[in-house]
Write a protein that holds these residues in place. Structure first.
Motif, PDB file in Angstrom:
ATOM      1  N   SER A   1       0.821  -1.214   0.000  1.00  0.00           N
ATOM      2  CA  SER A   1       0.000   0.000   0.000  1.00  0.00           C
ATOM      3  C   SER A   1       0.854   1.262   0.000  1.00  0.00           C
ATOM      4  CB  SER A   1      -0.939   0.007   1.213  1.00  0.00           C
ATOM      5  OG  SER A   1      -0.227   0.197   2.416  1.00  0.00           O
ATOM      6  N   LYS A   2       2.040   1.184   0.579  1.00  0.00           N
ATOM      7  CA  LYS A   2       2.919   2.351   0.612  1.00  0.00           C
ATOM      8  C   LYS A   2       3.837   2.437  -0.596  1.00  0.00           C
ATOM      9  CE  LYS A   2       4.515   3.923   4.406  1.00  0.00           C
ATOM     10  NZ  LYS A   2       3.601   5.072   4.459  1.00  0.00           N
ATOM     11  N   GLY A   3       3.783   1.435  -1.464  1.00  0.00           N
ATOM     12  CA  GLY A   3       4.616   1.453  -2.655  1.00  0.00           C
ATOM     13  C   GLY A   3       6.041   1.016  -2.424  1.00  0.00           C
ATOM     14  N   PHE A   4       6.327   0.417  -1.255  1.00  0.00           N
ATOM     15  CA  PHE A   4       7.672  -0.061  -0.977  1.00  0.00           C
ATOM     16  C   PHE A   4       8.000  -1.307  -1.801  1.00  0.00           C
ATOM     17  CE2 PHE A   4       7.594   1.880   3.532  1.00  0.00           C
ATOM     18  CZ  PHE A   4       8.177   3.049   3.062  1.00  0.00           C
ATOM     19  N   ILE A   5       6.988  -2.135  -2.032  1.00  0.00           N
ATOM     20  CA  ILE A   5       7.175  -3.340  -2.847  1.00  0.00           C
ATOM     21  C   ILE A   5       6.003  -3.456  -3.820  1.00  0.00           C
ATOM     22  CG2 ILE A   5       8.452  -4.581  -1.056  1.00  0.00           C
ATOM     23  CD1 ILE A   5       5.880  -6.132  -0.426  1.00  0.00           C
ATOM     24  N   THR A   6       6.173  -4.298  -4.834  1.00  0.00           N
ATOM     25  CA  THR A   6       5.114  -4.502  -5.820  1.00  0.00           C
ATOM     26  C   THR A   6       4.276  -5.729  -5.447  1.00  0.00           C
ATOM     27  OG1 THR A   6       6.449  -5.977  -7.212  1.00  0.00           O
ATOM     28  CG2 THR A   6       6.670  -3.587  -7.588  1.00  0.00           C
ATOM     29  N   GLU A   7       3.158  -5.874  -6.127  1.00  0.00           N
ATOM     30  CA  GLU A   7       2.325  -7.065  -5.925  1.00  0.00           C
ATOM     31  C   GLU A   7       3.109  -8.329  -6.284  1.00  0.00           C
ATOM     32  OE1 GLU A   7      -0.553  -7.378  -4.678  1.00  0.00           O
ATOM     33  OE2 GLU A   7      -1.573  -5.447  -4.739  1.00  0.00           O
ATOM     34  N   THR A   8       3.951  -8.216  -7.303  1.00  0.00           N
ATOM     35  CA  THR A   8       4.777  -9.368  -7.696  1.00  0.00           C
ATOM     36  C   THR A   8       5.760  -9.736  -6.595  1.00  0.00           C
ATOM     37  OG1 THR A   8       4.608  -8.713 -10.030  1.00  0.00           O
ATOM     38  CG2 THR A   8       6.381 -10.246  -9.439  1.00  0.00           C
ATOM     39  N   ASP A   9       6.375  -8.711  -5.981  1.00  0.00           N
ATOM     40  CA  ASP A   9       7.273  -8.962  -4.843  1.00  0.00           C
ATOM     41  C   ASP A   9       6.521  -9.699  -3.733  1.00  0.00           C
ATOM     42  OD1 ASP A   9       9.478  -7.609  -5.965  1.00  0.00           O
ATOM     43  OD2 ASP A   9       8.795  -5.691  -5.182  1.00  0.00           O
ATOM     44  N   ALA A  10       5.297  -9.262  -3.485  1.00  0.00           N
ATOM     45  CA  ALA A  10       4.505  -9.821  -2.393  1.00  0.00           C
ATOM     46  C   ALA A  10       4.211 -11.301  -2.599  1.00  0.00           C
ATOM     47  CB  ALA A  10       3.200  -9.037  -2.238  1.00  0.00           C
ATOM     48  N   LEU A  11       4.048 -11.718  -3.848  1.00  0.00           N
ATOM     49  CA  LEU A  11       3.729 -13.118  -4.135  1.00  0.00           C
ATOM     50  C   LEU A  11       4.854 -14.067  -3.713  1.00  0.00           C
ATOM     51  CD1 LEU A  11       2.076 -12.771  -7.670  1.00  0.00           C
ATOM     52  CD2 LEU A  11       0.926 -13.214  -5.485  1.00  0.00           C
ATOM     53  N   GLY A  12       6.065 -13.542  -3.657  1.00  0.00           N
ATOM     54  CA  GLY A  12       7.205 -14.398  -3.307  1.00  0.00           C
ATOM     55  C   GLY A  12       7.498 -14.482  -1.824  1.00  0.00           C
ATOM     56  N   VAL A  13       6.698 -13.795  -1.001  1.00  0.00           N
ATOM     57  CA  VAL A  13       6.951 -13.781   0.436  1.00  0.00           C
ATOM     58  C   VAL A  13       6.501 -15.094   1.073  1.00  0.00           C
ATOM     59  CG1 VAL A  13       6.312 -12.696   2.629  1.00  0.00           C
ATOM     60  CG2 VAL A  13       6.810 -11.278   0.636  1.00  0.00           C
ATOM     61  N   THR A  14       7.356 -15.638   1.930  1.00  0.00           N
ATOM     62  CA  THR A  14       7.049 -16.903   2.584  1.00  0.00           C
ATOM     63  C   THR A  14       7.766 -16.990   3.925  1.00  0.00           C
ATOM     64  OG1 THR A  14       7.209 -19.316   2.390  1.00  0.00           O
ATOM     65  CG2 THR A  14       8.978 -18.024   1.406  1.00  0.00           C
ATOM     66  N   THR A  15       7.238 -17.810   4.801  1.00  0.00           N
ATOM     67  CA  THR A  15       7.936 -18.107   6.060  1.00  0.00           C
ATOM     68  C   THR A  15       8.498 -19.529   6.014  1.00  0.00           C
ATOM     69  OG1 THR A  15       5.848 -18.837   7.053  1.00  0.00           O
ATOM     70  CG2 THR A  15       6.518 -16.544   7.450  1.00  0.00           C
ATOM     71  N   ASP A  16       8.530 -20.097   4.814  1.00  0.00           N
ATOM     72  CA  ASP A  16       9.043 -21.460   4.637  1.00  0.00           C
ATOM     73  C   ASP A  16      10.557 -21.421   4.408  1.00  0.00           C
ATOM     74  OD1 ASP A  16       9.250 -24.171   4.324  1.00  0.00           O
ATOM     75  OD2 ASP A  16       8.535 -24.183   2.235  1.00  0.00           O
TER      76      ASP A  16
END
Length: 402
Positions: A352-367
Motif C-alpha cells: 500500500s505504501k509502494g515499498f514493494i510490488t504485488e509481484t514482490d509480495a507473491l514471493g513472500v514466505t515463512t518457509d
C-alpha cells in the motif's frame, strides 16, 4: 445548606520562590541539578467536583515564564485537561531556562530568533478514545549560533558509540567507515530498509521528527491495556535516544530527546538518509549484536545487502524485542507459525505504501530457516514467553504513517 455546600468553590492563591536551588536525585539526573531562579504563583479554584489551576497562575524557571491551565475531575471517571500556550518569545530564554545538570547535551547552547509553543491535552478515562494531544513548537527566524556541550551534527561523521544497559556501558564501537561491520545505506537491501521502516516509522522521510497522532494512539492503547503496550517513537526519536541519551533513564530525558529531535529535524542538521543509515547501523538485533550487518550474519550468515524480502520482514519483526529473538523460532530455525499473520500485515502495508510490488509480495514466505550462529541459541521454547512476544509483535508501530 447541603446543596449550597456541594456547589461551593474555594479560591486559593499562593506564591513561592527560591534561588540557588540544588537537587540531587538519581531519578531526576545523575548530576547535581541547579536552578538559579524558581518561583511561581498558583491561582486555584477548588470545589467538591473538580480542581482548577487558572491560567493566571505562572511558573518562572530561570527567567522563562509559563502560564499553564489545568482542570482535574478526581471522581470516576477521572478527567484532566491541560493547556499551555506561549507565543513569540526569545528562543534563548528557553535554553537559558534549562537547569544546569538536567539537559547535559544542550548546556551552553546559543541561539537567535523566537519560539512559540502550544500544548493541548485532555483525557476522560471513561472515554479514552476521545483523548486529545497536540504539541507544537515553532521557530521564527530561529538559528543555532553555538552548540552546547554536544555537537548535534555528531551523526554526520564517524563517531564512537557506547551502548548502555541499566546505566552501564556494555559495548563501544565505531559508527563509520573505519568499522568493517559498518554498511552504507546504499549497500543495505532495499527490502530490509523498507521492512524496518514499515514496522517502525512508515512516514520517516516525510515528517519533522514527531507524529502527534501516533503518540496519541499509543497513549490510548496503553490506557486501555493498563500497561506500556505501545510506544509512539519515530525513527528520529529512537536515533536521538540511542546516540545522545542512552545512559540513564530519568523523568526529564524525554524532554531533552524531544528538543534534540526538533533541533536536528527543523534545522536540517542531518539528512534523513544519513539519519536512517546511522540508525540501521546501531539498532540492536540480538543480545550484544548491533546493526543490520551483524544481524544479517547472526541470523542468515550473509551480508545485509543480500537479504531477500522474506528474510527482511523477519529481521524487522525482531527490532522491537531483539533480546527475545529465540522465541520467534522453532528449534530447527524455522519461523513460528504465528508469524504468518505478521507477514501478511507487513506485506499488505508495504504494498500500500509502494515499498514493494504485488509481484514482490507473491514471493513472500515463512518457509525458510535461519542458518547463522543464532541457530545454536534455539531450544524448545518457553510457551509463556513465546505467547507474550506474539502479543507484543502484533502491536507494532505500523500506524506511524499518518
Amino acid at each position: 445548606e447541603e446543596g449550597e455546600a456541594a456547589d461551593t468553590t474555594f479560591r486559593l492563591i499562593s506564591r513561592a520562590g527560591v534561588s540557588g536551588l540544588l537537587i540531587s536525585q538519581p531519578m531526576i539526573s545523575n548530576r547535581l541539578v541547579r536552578f538559579t531562579q524558581l518561583k511561581g504563583e498558583l491561582d486555584l479554584n477548588i470545589s467538591p467536583s473538580q480542581l482548577e489551576v487558572d491560567s493566571s497562575s505562572y511558573a518562572l524557571i530561570n527567567g522563562l515564564k509559563v502560564n499553564p491551565y489545568l482542570n482535574v475531575t478526581p471522581s470516576k471517571p477521572f478527567k484532566v485537561k491541560l493547556e499551555v500556550h506561549k507565543r513569540h518569545f526569545p528562543a534563548q530564554q528557553l535554553f537559558d531556562a534549562l537547569p544546569a545538570g538536567l539537559f547535559s547535551n544542550l548546556e551552553g547552547m546559543v541561539v537567535e530568533g523566537n519560539l512559540s509553543y502550544d500544548l493541548s491535552f485532555s483525557l476522560d478515562m471513561g472515554k479514552p478514545d476521545s483523548l486529545v494531544f497536540d504539541s507544537d513548537l515553532r521557530g521564527e527566524k530561529f538559528r543555532i549560533k553555538k552548540y552546547g556541550s554536544t555537537p548535534l551534527t555528531l551523526i554526520n561523521g564517524s563517531f564512537m558509540h557506547t551502548v548502555y544497559e541499566y546505566g552501564r556501558p556494555v559495548r563501544t564501537f565505531l559508527v563509520g567507515e573505519g568499522n568493517p561491520g559498518y554498511i552504507p545505506l546504499n549497500q543495505i537491501s532495499p527490502f530490509l530498509q523498507s521492512a524496518i521502516m514499515t514496522s517502525e516509522d512508515g512516514a520517516f522521510y516525510y515528517h519533522g521528527g514527531f507524529l502527534p497522532d501516533a503518540f496519541r494512539d499509543a497513549m490510548i492503547t496503553n490506557i486501555k491495556e493498563k500497561r506500556f503496550a505501545r510506544g509512539g517513537s519515530t525513527i528520529s526519536m529512537q536515533l536521538v535516544k540511542n546516540v545522545f541519551l542512552s545512559r540513564n533513564k530519568t523523568v526529564t530525558r524525554k524532554l531533552e530527546e524531544a528538543l534534540i529531535v526538533w533541533l536536528i529535524e527543523r534545522q536540517r542538521l542531518s539528512s534523513k538518509a544519513r539519519m536512517y543509515e546511522v540508525y540501521l547501523n546501531i539498532i540492536e538485533m540480538a543480545p550484544m549484536m548491533y546493526g543490520v550487518q551483524e544481524g544479517a550474519h547472526f541470523y542468515f550468515a550473509k551480508d545485509a545487502s543480500r537479504l531477500n524480502l522474506s528474510e527482511s520482514i523477519l529481521l524487522a519483526s525482531l527490532v522491537p524485542h531483539p533480546k527475545w529473538f529465540k522465541y520467534s523460532f522453532n528449534a530447527d530455525g524455522s519461523p513460528k507459525e504465528w508469524l504468518n499473520d505478521y507477514y501478511h500485515l507487513m506485506v499488505t502495508k508495504m504494498v500500500s505504501k509502494g515499498f514493494i510490488t504485488e509481484t514482490d509480495a507473491l514471493g513472500v514466505t515463512t518457509d525458510f530457516k535461519i542458518t547463522g550462529p543464532a541457530l545454536k541459541f534455539l531450544s524448545p521454547n518457553d510457551t509463556i514467553a513465546a505467547d507474550s512476544l506474539k502479543k507484543e509483535i502484533f502491536n507494532p508501530n505500523l500506524t506511524l504513517d499518518k
